[in-house]
Design a protein around this motif. Structure first.
Motif, PDB file in Angstrom:
ATOM      1  N   ARG A 191     -14.470  25.003  46.490  1.00  0.00           N
ATOM      2  CA  ARG A 191     -14.645  24.519  47.844  1.00  0.00           C
ATOM      3  C   ARG A 191     -15.308  25.528  48.779  1.00  0.00           C
ATOM      4  NH1 ARG A 191     -11.421  19.740  47.665  1.00  0.00           N
ATOM      5  NH2 ARG A 191     -12.054  19.517  49.816  1.00  0.00           N
ATOM      6  N   ARG A 192     -16.120  24.983  49.670  1.00  0.00           N
ATOM      7  CA  ARG A 192     -16.838  25.819  50.628  1.00  0.00           C
ATOM      8  C   ARG A 192     -15.859  26.561  51.547  1.00  0.00           C
ATOM      9  NH1 ARG A 192     -19.851  25.313  55.376  1.00  0.00           N
ATOM     10  NH2 ARG A 192     -21.949  26.200  55.298  1.00  0.00           N
ATOM     11  N   ALA A 193     -14.663  25.982  51.688  1.00  0.00           N
ATOM     12  CA  ALA A 193     -13.633  26.630  52.508  1.00  0.00           C
ATOM     13  C   ALA A 193     -13.206  27.975  51.911  1.00  0.00           C
ATOM     14  CB  ALA A 193     -12.426  25.710  52.639  1.00  0.00           C
ATOM     15  N   LEU A 194     -13.602  28.269  50.687  1.00  0.00           N
ATOM     16  CA  LEU A 194     -13.255  29.555  50.067  1.00  0.00           C
ATOM     17  C   LEU A 194     -14.288  30.635  50.381  1.00  0.00           C
ATOM     18  CD1 LEU A 194     -11.975  27.935  46.802  1.00  0.00           C
ATOM     19  CD2 LEU A 194     -10.587  29.338  48.353  1.00  0.00           C
ATOM     20  N   SER A 195     -15.315  30.279  51.146  1.00  0.00           N
ATOM     21  CA  SER A 195     -16.320  31.252  51.572  1.00  0.00           C
ATOM     22  C   SER A 195     -15.650  32.449  52.230  1.00  0.00           C
ATOM     23  CB  SER A 195     -17.276  30.601  52.583  1.00  0.00           C
ATOM     24  OG  SER A 195     -17.949  29.503  51.995  1.00  0.00           O
ATOM     25  N   ASN A 196     -15.993  33.642  51.798  1.00  0.00           N
ATOM     26  CA  ASN A 196     -15.481  34.898  52.373  1.00  0.00           C
ATOM     27  C   ASN A 196     -13.960  35.058  52.269  1.00  0.00           C
ATOM     28  OD1 ASN A 196     -17.899  36.203  53.305  1.00  0.00           O
ATOM     29  ND2 ASN A 196     -18.057  34.603  54.861  1.00  0.00           N
TER      30      ASN A 196
END
Ligand SMILES: *Cc1c(COP(=O)(O)O)cnc(C)c1O
Length: 361
Positions: free
Chosen positions: A276-281
């Protein structure tokens, strides 16, 4: 160790069918009644046919799905046990449901009237407070005439807050009130999902229980009487490694900037795979005995990690969910970092990821 899929495999989900089966046996033992495993949404992304086949040895009563297509796919794969469809069907779905010998769970008077024009089996959904589907517990009288025509083979309800004993008790009471208003007691009653069973301190008083996510390795934690074994592992390969300089940025929108010289590894997995993009950084992955943090935004097909100080090269396998060496990342850990529910992490694993099934020793 992951089974080695072909060398071209970029990212894959590995499913431990032995752990799945042990989780099923553990929850059935705790509940004291047979299972109605919920294999909707392709068994929460793990593959409904493989999961249903693996659970057959536990002699489940049947399986639960959400749609006619899901049920028909199980039939095509040779599953012969009863299959309940829990999302209300509209009459337009009935011919396909009948053709696949599916049993709808119904709560709407006109749908019940139409379904019971034939003698096909059905089950009654009773809304005891979730306000999602089912006839309200205090309105059974409205459908009494329909219940007499073709009595439902089963009746069920669903708890809105499975681990909250106060609201569960209230919903149980309402369920009992509704059952007392039926012309006869259906042969089969069910209410508990996995988290509710985990919190039972005595055997279930129902005839089957309906676990989903517990089977797939995610427990509700605090206060639970039983805990599942992990089932899911998510792996991706390193496809490139680069050294970058102080001040260099990584990925779209330059949200990550190197402090000093850093080593960046690119993994062949992205949000189109369900990472998921929410895991970025914020996400972490296990790579060659170390933990590495996601650097920059997760992109559709690739994710970069800060692998500074880690020996790695293209072809190495990173673990995004699961155990590697003495460290591990659970579905719940990943969900927490993403501020998503574990259900969303699992059901978000997309078809582009190869599924690899194994039986652990
Ligand atoms: C999804 C579902 C379940 C299973 O819930 P878990 O929390 O995964 O155990 C049980 N019953 C119904 C009606 C459901 O929709």
């Amino acid at each position: 160790m992951p089974e080695q899929p072909s060398d071209t495999s970029r990212a894959w989900v590995e499913i431990d069918l032995g752990a799945l089966r042990r989780n099923g046996a553990a929850i059935a033992r705790h509940a004291g009644v047979p299972l109605l495993p919920m294999v909707k949404a392709d068994a929460y992304g793990l593959g409904a046919v493989a999961v249903a086949r693996a659970l057959e040895s536990l002699h489940p009563w049947g399986f639960g799905v959400a749609t006619v297509d899901e049920g028909a796919a199980l039939r095509e794969a040779g599953i012969t046990r009863p299959i309940l469809v829990f999302t209300p069907l509209l009459p337009a779905d009935f011919p396909a449901a009948r053709a696949a010998r599916l049993t709808p769970v119904l709560g709407d008077a006109s749908a019940i009237a139409r379904w019971t024009e034939s003698g096909d089996a059905w089950q009654l959904d009773i809304d005891t407070g979730m306000a999602r589907a089912g006839v309200r517990w205090d309105r059974i009288g409205d459908i009494a005439h329909l219940l007499a025509r073709v009595p439902p083979e089963g009746a069920c309800t669903h708890f809105h807050s499975a681990t909250d004993s106060t609201s569960v008790a209230q919903q149980r009471e309402r369920f009992a009130t509704a059952l007392a208003a039926l012309p006869s007691r259906p042969r089969m009653l069910h209410a508990e999902n996995g988290p509710t069973v985990e919190h039972l301190d005595a055997k279930s008083t129902m005839d089957v229980v309906r676990p989903g996510i517990f089977l797939y390795g995610v427990g509700s934690g605090h206060g639970a009487r039983i805990a599942p074994e992990p089932v899911v592992n998510l792996h991706a390969r390193v496809v490139e490694v680069r050294e970058i300089d102080d001040g260099d940025v990584v990925s779209y929108d330059a949200t990550w900037r190197a402090q000093g010289r850093r080593r960046i590894a690119t993994l062949a997995i992205g949000y189109a795979d369900g990472y998921r993009r929410a895991l970025s950084n914020r996400g972490e992955v296990l790579l060659n005995g170390a933990r590495a943090r996601v650097a920059g935004l997760v992109t559709m097909d690739m994710t970069m990690i800060d692998a500074t100080g880690t020996r790695c090269e293209p072809g190495d396998v990173a673990t995004l969910i699961g155990a590697a060496g003495s460290d591990s990342l659970s579905v719940a850990d990943v969900a927490e970092r993403a501020e998503l529910s574990p259900y969303e992490i699992l059901t978000g694993l997309r078809a582009r990821l190869r599924r690899v099934y194994r039986e652990a020793a």
